[in-house]
Design a protein around this motif. Sequence first.
Motif, mmCIF file in Angstrom:
data_model
loop_
_atom_site.group_PDB
_atom_site.id
_atom_site.type_symbol
_atom_site.label_atom_id
_atom_site.label_comp_id
_atom_site.label_asym_id
_atom_site.label_seq_id
_atom_site.Cartn_x
_atom_site.Cartn_y
_atom_site.Cartn_z
ATOM 1 N N VAL A 1 0.836 -1.198 0.000
ATOM 2 C CA VAL A 1 0.000 0.000 0.000
ATOM 3 C C VAL A 1 0.873 1.251 0.000
ATOM 4 O O VAL A 1 1.774 1.387 0.831
ATOM 5 N N LEU B 1 3.032 7.494 3.670
ATOM 6 C CA LEU B 1 3.172 6.327 4.557
ATOM 7 C C LEU B 1 4.636 5.977 4.807
ATOM 8 O O LEU B 1 4.959 5.332 5.798
ATOM 9 N N HIS B 2 5.496 6.364 3.874
ATOM 10 C CA HIS B 2 6.899 5.967 3.964
ATOM 11 C C HIS B 2 7.788 7.192 3.799
ATOM 12 O O HIS B 2 7.869 7.759 2.705
ATOM 13 N N MET C 1 10.010 8.400 0.625
ATOM 14 C CA MET C 1 9.466 7.853 -0.633
ATOM 15 C C MET C 1 8.934 9.027 -1.445
ATOM 16 O O MET C 1 7.802 9.482 -1.246
HETATM 17 CU CU LIG Z 1 4.535 4.195 0.462
#
Ligand SMILES: [Cu+2]
Length: 133
Positions: free
Chosen positions: A83, A122-123, A126
Amino acid sequence: MHTTRRFHVGLAALIVLSACGGGGGGGYSTPTSPVTPGTPSGSGTPAAPAVNEVIATAESTFNPVTLTVSKGTTVTFTFLGTVHNVTFGNATGAPANIANTSNSAVQRVFATAGTFGFDCTLHSGMHGSVVVN
Ligand SMILES: [Cu+2]
């Protein structure tokens, strides 16, 4: 015995049917393998990006990190089994963000020239960008 005879006839018919179906049903035809580039495999298998495609990889990177296109190009963001999202900044002309997605491909049109950076929130780290000429 009538029952025994009927059983044998039925069995023979079944064998003929299955043999016919197996031989003519394409069992020996050449297998068709999906080779369409840019479509998500759904299995998370790493793949090279196609033209005008950005892949959000299982390693939490965008591939390529920077994609250069001409104005009006439709870019496909391909999400594999992990995801990710694509969140653009507030630059004028940036396309709509892509919410958390996996195993799917989402297209965005880049109608305005400029450099449009985006992150997966989320990361950390990234990050990618699309340069529109
Ligand atoms: Cu991500």
